[in-house]
Motif scaffolding. Structure first.
Motif, PDB file in Angstrom:
ATOM      1  N   LEU A 376       0.839  -1.198   0.000  1.00  0.00           N
ATOM      2  CA  LEU A 376       0.000   0.000   0.000  1.00  0.00           C
ATOM      3  C   LEU A 376       0.872   1.245   0.000  1.00  0.00           C
ATOM      4  CD1 LEU A 376      -2.865  -0.933   2.483  1.00  0.00           C
ATOM      5  CD2 LEU A 376      -2.834  -1.069  -0.015  1.00  0.00           C
ATOM      6  N   ALA A 377       0.588   2.138  -0.943  1.00  0.00           N
ATOM      7  CA  ALA A 377       1.390   3.352  -1.108  1.00  0.00           C
ATOM      8  C   ALA A 377       0.740   4.526  -0.397  1.00  0.00           C
ATOM      9  CB  ALA A 377       1.548   3.667  -2.590  1.00  0.00           C
ATOM     10  N   ALA A 378       1.567   5.485   0.001  1.00  0.00           N
ATOM     11  CA  ALA A 378       1.014   6.752   0.470  1.00  0.00           C
ATOM     12  C   ALA A 378       0.235   7.362  -0.694  1.00  0.00           C
ATOM     13  CB  ALA A 378       2.135   7.683   0.912  1.00  0.00           C
ATOM     14  N   PRO A 379      -1.039   7.750  -0.492  1.00  0.00           N
ATOM     15  CA  PRO A 379      -1.854   8.227  -1.613  1.00  0.00           C
ATOM     16  C   PRO A 379      -1.288   9.501  -2.234  1.00  0.00           C
ATOM     17  CG  PRO A 379      -2.974   8.600   0.479  1.00  0.00           C
ATOM     18  CD  PRO A 379      -1.793   7.753   0.777  1.00  0.00           C
ATOM     19  N   VAL A 380      -1.421   9.587  -3.546  1.00  0.00           N
ATOM     20  CA  VAL A 380      -0.972  10.767  -4.295  1.00  0.00           C
ATOM     21  C   VAL A 380      -2.177  11.373  -4.997  1.00  0.00           C
ATOM     22  CG1 VAL A 380       1.388   9.953  -4.606  1.00  0.00           C
ATOM     23  CG2 VAL A 380      -0.367   9.320  -6.277  1.00  0.00           C
ATOM     24  N   GLU A 381      -2.059  12.661  -5.386  1.00  0.00           N
ATOM     25  CA  GLU A 381      -3.164  13.362  -6.036  1.00  0.00           C
ATOM     26  C   GLU A 381      -3.401  12.870  -7.457  1.00  0.00           C
ATOM     27  OE1 GLU A 381      -5.248  15.930  -5.067  1.00  0.00           O
ATOM     28  OE2 GLU A 381      -4.572  15.663  -2.995  1.00  0.00           O
ATOM     29  N   TYR A 382      -2.328  12.464  -8.125  1.00  0.00           N
ATOM     30  CA  TYR A 382      -2.393  12.039  -9.520  1.00  0.00           C
ATOM     31  C   TYR A 382      -1.136  11.236  -9.803  1.00  0.00           C
ATOM     32  CZ  TYR A 382       0.642  16.102  -9.652  1.00  0.00           C
ATOM     33  OH  TYR A 382       1.655  16.993  -9.380  1.00  0.00           O
ATOM     34  N   VAL A 383      -1.080  10.621 -10.968  1.00  0.00           N
ATOM     35  CA  VAL A 383       0.087   9.818 -11.346  1.00  0.00           C
ATOM     36  C   VAL A 383       0.653  10.348 -12.652  1.00  0.00           C
ATOM     37  CG1 VAL A 383       0.927   7.512 -11.930  1.00  0.00           C
ATOM     38  CG2 VAL A 383      -0.889   7.775 -10.240  1.00  0.00           C
ATOM     39  N   ASN A 384       1.948  10.619 -12.673  1.00  0.00           N
ATOM     40  CA  ASN A 384       2.624  11.001 -13.913  1.00  0.00           C
ATOM     41  C   ASN A 384       3.955  10.253 -13.981  1.00  0.00           C
ATOM     42  OD1 ASN A 384       4.564  12.407 -12.372  1.00  0.00           O
ATOM     43  ND2 ASN A 384       3.485  14.356 -12.552  1.00  0.00           N
ATOM     44  N   PRO A 385       4.745  10.427 -15.055  1.00  0.00           N
ATOM     45  CA  PRO A 385       5.976   9.631 -15.204  1.00  0.00           C
ATOM     46  C   PRO A 385       6.996   9.804 -14.089  1.00  0.00           C
ATOM     47  CG  PRO A 385       5.344  10.579 -17.312  1.00  0.00           C
ATOM     48  CD  PRO A 385       4.443  11.201 -16.284  1.00  0.00           C
ATOM     49  N   SER A 386       6.919  10.903 -13.338  1.00  0.00           N
ATOM     50  CA  SER A 386       7.895  11.122 -12.270  1.00  0.00           C
ATOM     51  C   SER A 386       7.392  10.688 -10.892  1.00  0.00           C
ATOM     52  CB  SER A 386       8.291  12.604 -12.222  1.00  0.00           C
ATOM     53  OG  SER A 386       7.174  13.419 -11.897  1.00  0.00           O
ATOM     54  N   THR A 387       6.141  10.190 -10.822  1.00  0.00           N
ATOM     55  CA  THR A 387       5.563   9.800  -9.539  1.00  0.00           C
ATOM     56  C   THR A 387       6.335   8.639  -8.923  1.00  0.00           C
ATOM     57  OG1 THR A 387       3.353  10.502 -10.222  1.00  0.00           O
ATOM     58  CG2 THR A 387       3.494   8.975  -8.365  1.00  0.00           C
ATOM     59  N   LYS A 388       6.694   8.782  -7.656  1.00  0.00           N
ATOM     60  CA  LYS A 388       7.268   7.684  -6.878  1.00  0.00           C
ATOM     61  C   LYS A 388       6.259   7.279  -5.811  1.00  0.00           C
ATOM     62  CE  LYS A 388      12.277   8.263  -7.335  1.00  0.00           C
ATOM     63  NZ  LYS A 388      12.232   9.042  -8.568  1.00  0.00           N
ATOM     64  N   PHE A 389       6.115   5.968  -5.634  1.00  0.00           N
ATOM     65  CA  PHE A 389       5.188   5.436  -4.642  1.00  0.00           C
ATOM     66  C   PHE A 389       5.955   4.969  -3.419  1.00  0.00           C
ATOM     67  CE2 PHE A 389       3.075   4.924  -8.730  1.00  0.00           C
ATOM     68  CZ  PHE A 389       1.813   5.408  -8.464  1.00  0.00           C
ATOM     69  N   ASN A 390       5.683   5.603  -2.292  1.00  0.00           N
ATOM     70  CA  ASN A 390       6.275   5.200  -1.015  1.00  0.00           C
ATOM     71  C   ASN A 390       5.382   4.134  -0.386  1.00  0.00           C
ATOM     72  OD1 ASN A 390       8.494   7.034  -1.108  1.00  0.00           O
ATOM     73  ND2 ASN A 390       7.080   8.688  -0.582  1.00  0.00           N
ATOM     74  N   ILE A 391       5.917   2.926  -0.288  1.00  0.00           N
ATOM     75  CA  ILE A 391       5.108   1.746   0.004  1.00  0.00           C
ATOM     76  C   ILE A 391       5.374   1.197   1.395  1.00  0.00           C
ATOM     77  CG2 ILE A 391       4.748  -0.673  -0.652  1.00  0.00           C
ATOM     78  CD1 ILE A 391       5.371   0.162  -3.523  1.00  0.00           C
ATOM     79  N   THR A 392       4.283   0.807   2.058  1.00  0.00           N
ATOM     80  CA  THR A 392       4.366  -0.036   3.244  1.00  0.00           C
ATOM     81  C   THR A 392       3.823  -1.406   2.860  1.00  0.00           C
ATOM     82  OG1 THR A 392       4.062   1.830   4.748  1.00  0.00           O
ATOM     83  CG2 THR A 392       3.630  -0.368   5.626  1.00  0.00           C
ATOM     84  N   CYS A 393       4.605  -2.445   3.129  1.00  0.00           N
ATOM     85  CA  CYS A 393       4.214  -3.807   2.765  1.00  0.00           C
ATOM     86  C   CYS A 393       3.532  -4.487   3.945  1.00  0.00           C
ATOM     87  CB  CYS A 393       5.446  -4.616   2.349  1.00  0.00           C
ATOM     88  SG  CYS A 393       6.254  -4.005   0.855  1.00  0.00           S
ATOM     89  N   TYR A 394       2.267  -4.877   3.748  1.00  0.00           N
ATOM     90  CA  TYR A 394       1.504  -5.572   4.782  1.00  0.00           C
ATOM     91  C   TYR A 394       1.544  -7.061   4.476  1.00  0.00           C
ATOM     92  CZ  TYR A 394      -0.220  -1.036   6.318  1.00  0.00           C
ATOM     93  OH  TYR A 394      -0.307   0.240   6.801  1.00  0.00           O
ATOM     94  N   VAL A 395       2.091  -7.841   5.405  1.00  0.00           N
ATOM     95  CA  VAL A 395       2.266  -9.286   5.218  1.00  0.00           C
ATOM     96  C   VAL A 395       1.186  -9.999   6.013  1.00  0.00           C
ATOM     97  CG1 VAL A 395       3.848 -11.230   5.413  1.00  0.00           C
ATOM     98  CG2 VAL A 395       4.749  -8.909   5.008  1.00  0.00           C
ATOM     99  N   TYR A 396       0.365 -10.794   5.305  1.00  0.00           N
ATOM    100  CA  TYR A 396      -0.740 -11.504   5.951  1.00  0.00           C
ATOM    101  C   TYR A 396      -0.377 -12.975   6.115  1.00  0.00           C
ATOM    102  CZ  TYR A 396      -3.539  -7.332   5.311  1.00  0.00           C
ATOM    103  OH  TYR A 396      -4.027  -6.031   5.371  1.00  0.00           O
ATOM    104  N   GLY A 397      -0.201 -13.392   7.378  1.00  0.00           N
ATOM    105  CA  GLY A 397       0.184 -14.757   7.680  1.00  0.00           C
ATOM    106  C   GLY A 397       1.653 -14.870   8.034  1.00  0.00           C
ATOM    107  N   ASP A 398       2.129 -16.098   8.157  1.00  0.00           N
ATOM    108  CA  ASP A 398       3.511 -16.348   8.579  1.00  0.00           C
ATOM    109  C   ASP A 398       4.530 -15.962   7.517  1.00  0.00           C
ATOM    110  OD1 ASP A 398       2.512 -17.380  10.947  1.00  0.00           O
ATOM    111  OD2 ASP A 398       2.394 -19.423  10.135  1.00  0.00           O
ATOM    112  N   ALA A 399       4.140 -16.001   6.257  1.00  0.00           N
ATOM    113  CA  ALA A 399       5.046 -15.687   5.163  1.00  0.00           C
ATOM    114  C   ALA A 399       4.223 -15.162   3.991  1.00  0.00           C
ATOM    115  CB  ALA A 399       5.847 -16.922   4.735  1.00  0.00           C
ATOM    116  N   GLY A 400       4.872 -14.481   3.076  1.00  0.00           N
ATOM    117  CA  GLY A 400       4.144 -13.944   1.937  1.00  0.00           C
ATOM    118  C   GLY A 400       5.069 -13.598   0.795  1.00  0.00           C
ATOM    119  N   LYS A 401       4.454 -13.373  -0.359  1.00  0.00           N
ATOM    120  CA  LYS A 401       5.224 -12.943  -1.523  1.00  0.00           C
ATOM    121  C   LYS A 401       4.320 -12.154  -2.456  1.00  0.00           C
ATOM    122  CE  LYS A 401       4.464 -17.272  -4.066  1.00  0.00           C
ATOM    123  NZ  LYS A 401       5.117 -18.382  -4.790  1.00  0.00           N
ATOM    124  N   ALA A 402       4.955 -11.312  -3.266  1.00  0.00           N
ATOM    125  CA  ALA A 402       4.245 -10.507  -4.260  1.00  0.00           C
ATOM    126  C   ALA A 402       5.252 -10.036  -5.294  1.00  0.00           C
ATOM    127  CB  ALA A 402       3.541  -9.320  -3.613  1.00  0.00           C
TER     128      ALA A 402
END
Length: 453
Positions: A376-402
């Motif tokens: 899940l990324a910090a929400p942004v107002e819009y998306v363009n080619p320079s947009t960077k997404f600052n992400i927090t990864c939520y892991v559900y269960g003992d292990a996970g992958k994406a």
């Protein structure tokens, strides 16, 4: 918000269409386009493919159209490559190269009359220069129409996202969302579910609502679909400021308009937070053919209890959506085999069972499958080619992958290998990131990990 769509009055004639800017409303079209892009809004133009005698295309396509008119307009024979190219080239030179990001293609499905004068389409006894009759043309008209328009942007190496009112299974490779003039919320949910069987996308637009609760429920479904769209062309103000059409157009806003607006913003912020996850689901759609929105049975074919469920669906690999409708604050939800987590409460559920769940209007009615890493990324107002997404990864269960898909987001350079795959994995309360590929910039920045057990 990324895109603003202009409805019929942007052009001098709409039923049928001129494809010429209405300079009384838009005296300087290029200046308008440029100013909107400067504010980070893309523009989408409504049209249909029936060509007015007032259009520059009329004489060019007069001999390359069907033998029946619709609203006095020509019906171009899109099965004729020359006719298709003339139509597309005009749109390219007049709109696409000037900054129009895409089109909403209306009225390209069948009408309710087969013979004689049709109400909003050509009759089935029509004949086209390519030798196709009206009955056959109705089956392919929407697909050929959007194929012509998509080709404009493909040739410009610029991605687009189109809306269309008729499509078929053989068009699943095109970036198009279906929409319709039916507005029953329960039908919308079923359409999201069933369109996935053909690899297609459905857009459940938000229009009028009878209550704030209904507006919020419709918005939840739109947020959890391929395209979050509010259709407000007939309103003076966005629907969240006043749901009553008459009062809206008299500038009488809800007493709690700002509170409702704030609640809508919470849902839209979640949509923007979900962008990395959705973008990667769409990458799977392109590379693997897996519909990003699909019926439960497609993921759980051995579970007979999923066979008849038409009001729940998967979003990507790890999210199950169970939208609510009307004034409801609770519903029954069937969770397939496995372990699932309520996104809002982190409560754990055993799969293969049915539950009654409650959900407020600002909570998303979704469940996360164990083993999922939800970025899940910090929400942004819009998306363009320079947009960077600052992400927090939520892991559900003992292990996970994406896996995340990373590229410039605007060109087809990924077809030449100019993209990255970002592998996320987690075990033992420790997360890892591994990036491979030829794209040199960074779109995703992992800021932290949270474990839900």
């Amino acid at each position: 918000m990324d895109v603003i769509g202009l409805e019929p009055k942007w052009q001098t004639a709409a039923y049928s269409c001129s494809y010429v800017w209405n300079t009384e409303l838009y005296p300087h079209p290029q200046g308008f386009i440029d100013s909107m892009q400067h504010k980070n809004f893309e523009l989408n133009l409504w049209e249909h493919a029936f060509i007015s005698s007032r259009s520059p295309l009329y004489e060019k396509l007069k001999t390359k159209a069907g033998n029946y008119l619709v609203w006095g307009g020509l019906v171009p024979d899109f099965a004729d490559t020359t006719a298709s190219n003339i139509f597309a080239d005009y749109h390219k030179e007049t709109f696409a190269i000037h900054g129009i990001s895409g089109f909403k293609m209306d009225e390209c499905d069948n009408s309710n009359l087969a013979y004689g004068s049709a109400t909003w389409s050509f009759p089935e006894l029509s004949q086209f220069p390519s030798g196709i009759d009206g009955e056959k043309m109705h089956q392919i008209f929407g697909t050929l129409y959007q194929k012509s328009m998509y080709g404009i942007y493909k040739n410009l190496n610029k991605r687009t996202y189109l809306d269309v009112r008729s499509l078929n299974e053989f068009a699943s490779s095109y970036p198009v969302a279906l929409y319709s003039d039916t507005y029953d919320h329960r039908d919308y949910i079923r359409m999201i579910v069933n369109s996935g069987f053909g690899g297609l996308l459905w857009s459940p637009e938000v229009r009028e609502s009878h209550s704030i609760t209904e507006l919020m429920r419709r918005t939840q479904t739109a947020v959890l679909s391929a395209q979050t769209m509010f259709n407000c062309w007939y309103l003076a103000h966005p629907s969240w400021l006043q749901i009553d059409i008459g009062k809206n157009n008299k500038d009488i806003l809800l007493d709690n308009a700002k509170d409702v607006e704030g609640d809508i913003r919470k849902l839209l912020n979640f949509r923007m937070s979900l962008m990395p996850y959705l973008y990667s689901a769409f990458a799977d759609y392109h590379f693997k053919g897996t519909p990003p929105f699909r019926a439960l049975v497609m993921d759980y074919p051995a579970d007979k209890k999923t066979f008849d469920i038409s009001d729940e669906y998967m979003i990507g690999e790890g999210i199950l959506a169970a939208p609510l409708t009307g004034e409801r604050n609770e519903r029954k939800v069937y969770l397939p085999t496995g372990t699932w987590y309520d996104f809002n409460t982190n409560k754990k559920y055993e799969g293969g069972k049915e539950y009654v769940i409650q959900n407020t209007t600002t909570q998303l009615p979704i469940f996360i499958k164990a083993g999922t890493i939800l970025p899940l990324a910090a929400p942004v107002e819009y998306v363009n080619p320079s947009t960077k997404f600052n992400i927090t990864c939520y892991v559900y269960g003992d292990a996970g992958k994406a896996t995340l898909f990373e590229d410039d987001g605007v060109t087809f350079n990924y077809e030449k290998g100019n993209y990255n795959t970002v592998e996320l994995s987690a075990t033992g309360n420790k997360g890892r990131v591994k990036k491979t590929g030829g794209y040199k910039n960074t779109r995703y920045v992992v800021k932290g990990w949270k474990f839900v057990e």
